[in-house]
Design an enzyme around this catalytic site. Structure first.
Site, short mmCIF file in Angstrom:
data_model
loop_
_atom_site.label_atom_id
_atom_site.label_comp_id
_atom_site.label_asym_id
_atom_site.label_seq_id
_atom_site.Cartn_x
_atom_site.Cartn_y
_atom_site.Cartn_z
N CYS A 10 -3.81 -142.02 51.42
CA CYS A 10 -3.02 -142.69 50.39
C CYS A 10 -1.54 -142.67 50.75
O CYS A 10 -0.72 -143.29 50.07
CB CYS A 10 -3.24 -142.04 49.02
SG CYS A 10 -3.19 -140.25 49.05
N ASP B 67 -12.66 -132.36 41.19
CA ASP B 67 -13.56 -132.48 42.35
C ASP B 67 -14.96 -132.86 41.89
O ASP B 67 -15.41 -132.38 40.85
CB ASP B 67 -13.67 -131.13 43.07
CG ASP B 67 -12.55 -130.93 44.09
OD1 ASP B 67 -11.74 -131.84 44.26
OD2 ASP B 67 -12.52 -129.85 44.71
N ARG C 230 -18.82 -132.37 57.70
CA ARG C 230 -17.45 -131.89 57.95
C ARG C 230 -17.14 -132.24 59.39
O ARG C 230 -17.56 -131.58 60.31
CB ARG C 230 -17.37 -130.39 57.70
CG ARG C 230 -15.94 -129.85 57.79
CD ARG C 230 -15.86 -128.40 57.39
NE ARG C 230 -16.22 -128.19 56.00
CZ ARG C 230 -15.39 -128.38 54.97
NH1 ARG C 230 -14.15 -128.75 55.18
NH2 ARG C 230 -15.80 -128.18 53.75
N ARG D 158 -20.04 -137.81 53.33
CA ARG D 158 -20.44 -136.75 52.41
C ARG D 158 -21.43 -137.25 51.36
O ARG D 158 -22.43 -136.61 51.08
CB ARG D 158 -19.20 -136.17 51.70
CG ARG D 158 -18.27 -135.43 52.64
CD ARG D 158 -18.31 -133.94 52.39
NE ARG D 158 -17.51 -133.24 53.38
CZ ARG D 158 -16.46 -132.49 53.09
NH1 ARG D 158 -16.06 -132.36 51.83
NH2 ARG D 158 -15.81 -131.88 54.03
N GLU E 93 -10.76 -129.45 61.71
CA GLU E 93 -11.45 -128.51 60.81
C GLU E 93 -11.81 -127.22 61.54
O GLU E 93 -12.54 -126.39 61.01
CB GLU E 93 -12.72 -129.14 60.24
CG GLU E 93 -12.49 -130.38 59.37
CD GLU E 93 -12.15 -130.04 57.92
OE1 GLU E 93 -12.04 -128.83 57.60
OE2 GLU E 93 -11.99 -130.98 57.13
N CYS F 188 -4.86 -140.91 42.78
CA CYS F 188 -5.68 -141.36 43.90
C CYS F 188 -7.06 -140.71 43.82
O CYS F 188 -7.25 -139.71 43.13
CB CYS F 188 -5.03 -141.07 45.25
SG CYS F 188 -5.16 -139.36 45.78
N ASN G 112 -13.08 -136.67 45.07
CA ASN G 112 -12.20 -136.13 44.06
C ASN G 112 -11.32 -137.22 43.48
O ASN G 112 -11.30 -138.35 43.96
CB ASN G 112 -11.36 -134.97 44.60
CG ASN G 112 -10.46 -135.42 45.71
OD1 ASN G 112 -10.05 -136.58 45.79
ND2 ASN G 112 -10.15 -134.52 46.62
N GLU H 52 -10.47 -144.98 49.81
CA GLU H 52 -9.38 -144.33 49.09
C GLU H 52 -8.89 -145.27 48.00
O GLU H 52 -8.52 -146.42 48.26
CB GLU H 52 -8.25 -143.98 50.08
CG GLU H 52 -7.03 -143.33 49.46
CD GLU H 52 -7.24 -141.86 49.06
OE1 GLU H 52 -8.32 -141.30 49.35
OE2 GLU H 52 -6.33 -141.31 48.43
N ARG I 42 -9.10 -135.06 60.57
CA ARG I 42 -8.74 -133.70 60.18
C ARG I 42 -9.25 -132.71 61.18
O ARG I 42 -10.44 -132.74 61.52
CB ARG I 42 -9.37 -133.35 58.84
CG ARG I 42 -8.56 -133.92 57.75
CD ARG I 42 -9.01 -133.40 56.45
NE ARG I 42 -8.42 -134.28 55.47
CZ ARG I 42 -8.50 -134.11 54.19
NH1 ARG I 42 -9.18 -133.11 53.71
NH2 ARG I 42 -7.90 -134.95 53.38
N GLU J 90 -18.14 -130.55 48.27
CA GLU J 90 -17.27 -131.52 47.60
C GLU J 90 -17.48 -132.86 48.28
O GLU J 90 -17.33 -132.99 49.48
CB GLU J 90 -15.80 -131.11 47.75
CG GLU J 90 -14.87 -132.18 47.18
CD GLU J 90 -13.40 -132.00 47.57
OE1 GLU J 90 -12.94 -130.86 47.69
OE2 GLU J 90 -12.74 -133.05 47.75
#
Ligand code: ATP
Ligand code: ZN
Ligand code: MG
Length: 537
Positions: free
Chosen positions: A310, A425, A351, A480, A342, A473, A447, A359, A340, A444
């Site tokens: 975002c 979440d 993950r 996921r 991780e 956002c 969110n 988004e 990301r 998760e």
């Protein structure tokens, strides 16, 4: 109380004239007034205010030893002392303050914190086991008003706050959960199955290629989400960049908060290929790319790869003035991946380092931002419950940095006020991991946040009549959600939600790759045959 921060310092005030006995008397009275009243204003707790512990006169000056709490800090207290002396002595005795110096400004903290000695202003830091004592360089009146000093205090406050949270990044409070829906748990890890049947192949750590059948299923899920949740609420699609200049990350706060999980990009030092000749020669002969050599040909990093997705939204509206005609703004983007680092946490496509997300972003007046969030929340619940029919729960999570900005509220009688800045979440149970009673078996998957003025302030996004603007956002991580669906329903499409099957069936189901060497083993090829069988319609 979260802060235990004390300040000490020695204020030197130099006048433009010698001090007569009359003036000294007057100053002594003013100090009494400062200690009993003026330095105590702004807080009910005198310990959090300021106090002059002692003073001595010089020929044309005075030196005061000051100690303060965090509500009337030493900087503010110093300025108050100066102001009182200037206004009270000036007209009566025709004497003025020539200079104010704060010697040995010192911050004493309860905690052991460490702070970079490279920060200008810091002279020394001593940790004695219980306290951290930070001594600053001598400051004059101008220094006290500079953003550098205020930002240093802000940094120290944040560090204290973070230490109090004891390494936890957020508080978690359950808001709502679905009925128990899974009676006979499917216990296979869908990540394993997807890899074994060759629908996806790992390219490097946390990064996968999805072959057409898997892409088809992920896309069907994304389309379903867009049609059922986002479009009915009037969000429109935009295309956001996926590589952001560092300044953007400084303003959003991500560089300060999560730099350890961000991935950076560098430009080449030169556009002239001849300058790469030596490196190219080396690659020819060694048949490898020595990374230390490569590094010499690259500039220092100037971008970070899409982290929250975002960021470009706030950047776009930076310094813009909006009117009622254009508000609220409601967009969504799914034009590319997020990245990301991780570290050791990577698992399957749940993950990963490179993932895909829809988004959803919005900007408007506080009431509208809350209303939009609530509408979305309702659609999400409908999506989880009625469309996907999964077992879910939602929780109010407060990241540590919200608490210190005063937006955190304790849970009262199990009711939390959610119509304010904060994050909700969405989580789902992954039966293959184990019992639903254990939190670590939940994931998760998405969110939804209201940021208040966090980003409209940082990016100076304004309303033409000065009204407050907020942003919100929401992130739908498609890998996921897909894994959750498979983990709860298995691969047998008879158990799948009707609406989803409809979306999977709108276009012909792509052929699975089955070659001499792929998928790898006989077992895996047999498993693939079984799955293909399930997808015949
Ligand atoms: P977690 O606590 O599981 O790491 P997070 O709090 O880091 O999640 P957010 O920063 O809130 O996640 O990101 C928003 C959404 O992006 C998540 O709900 C999830 O759908 C998705 N997401 C985040 N990190 C990953 C990842 N490494 N792999 C796949 N999807 C991810
Ligand atoms: Zn976001
Ligand atoms: Mg994370």
């Amino acid at each position: 109380m979260w802060v235990s921060m004390r300040f000490t310092g020695v204020i030197e005030i130099i006048f433009n004239k010698m001090l007569t006995d009359d003036i000294k008397k007057e100053i002594e009275n003013l100090i009494k007034y400062l200690n009993s009243d003026y330095l105590k204003r702004g807080t009910k707790d005198p310990k959090e205010a300021a106090h002059i512990n002692s003073y001595v006169f010089r020929e044309s000056g005075i030196i005061l030893e000051m100690e303060t709490g965090s509500k009337v800090r030493i900087d503010e207290a110093t300025l108050r002392v100066k102001n009182i002396l200037t206004t009270s002595l000036g007209s009566k005795y025709k004497i003025g303050v020539r200079r104010v110096v704060l010697h040995k400004p010192t911050i004493i903290l309860d905690n052991r914190i460490s702070i970079s000695l490279k920060i200008p202003l810091i002279k020394s830091i001593v940790n004695d086991g219980e306290h951290s004592i930070i001594e600053l360089i001598e400051l004059d009146e101008n220094d006290l008003k500079k953003p550098l000093f205020l930002r240093l205090l802000r940094l120290i406050e944040d560090k204290e706050q973070r230490a109090k949270w004891g390494g936890k990044s957020e508080h978690w409070i359950l808001i709502k959960k679905s009925d128990r829906k899974i009676m006979k748990a499917y216990v296979e890890d869908p990540n394993d199955v997807l890899e074994r049947i060759g629908w996806m192949k790992r390219m490097s750590i946390g990064q996968w290629l999805y072959t057409p059948p898997l892409t088809h299923m992920l896309n069907a899920l994304k389309r379903l989400f867009i049609d059922e949740v986002i479009k009915p609420l009037g969000f429109e699609e935009a295309t956001f960049p996926k590589m952001y200049p560092l300044e953007v990350g400084l303003k959003t706060g991500h560089l300060k908060g999560v730099i350890n999980s961000m991935i950076f990009a560098s430009l080449p030092r030169s556009y002239d290929i001849s300058e790469f000749e030596e490196l190219i020669d080396l690659m020819y002969v060694l048949n490898e790319v020595p990374p230390e050599e490569l590094q010499k040909y690259l500039r220092t990093p100037s971008y970070f790869l899409c982290f929250a997705q975002c960021e470009p939204f706030y950047w776009f509206f930076e310094n813009e003035i909006l009117d009622d005609n254009s508000l609220p703004v409601k967009w969504y983007d799914y034009s590319g991946p997020s990245y990301r680092w991780e570290s050791g946490g990577i698992h399957g496509i749940e993950r990963v380092i490179e993932f895909h997300r829809i988004e959803v972003v919005w900007l408007g007046k506080p009431d509208d931002v809350i209303k939009i969030r609530n509408n979305l929340l309702e659609r999400y619940e409908y999506f989880m419950d009625k469309v996907l029919d999964i077992e879910w729960r939602m929780a109010w999570v407060t990241p540590w940095f919200y608490e210190q900005s005063g937006t955190f509220q304790e849970l009262k009688e199990n009711i939390i006020e959610v119509n304010r800045p904060g994050t909700i979440d969405f989580e789902a149970w992954l039966p293959y991991r184990g019992e639903r009673e254990d939190n670590k078996n939940w994931i998760e998957m998405g969110n939804i946040s209201i940021h208040g003025t966090k980003f409209t302030e940082a990016f100076r996004i304004k309303h033409n009549r000065g009204e407050t603007l907020w942003t919100g956002c929401s992130g739908f991580g498609s890998e996921r959600w897909f894994i959750v669906l498979l983990a709860q329903k298995g691969f047998n499409i008879d158990n799948w939600p009707k609406k989803y099957i409809e979306y999977v069936k709108t276009t012909p189901f792509p052929k699975s790759l089955n070659t001499v060497t792929y998928p790898k083993t006989k077992d895996n090829r047999e498993l693939l045959a079984k799955v293909i069988d399930l997808f015949k319609w």
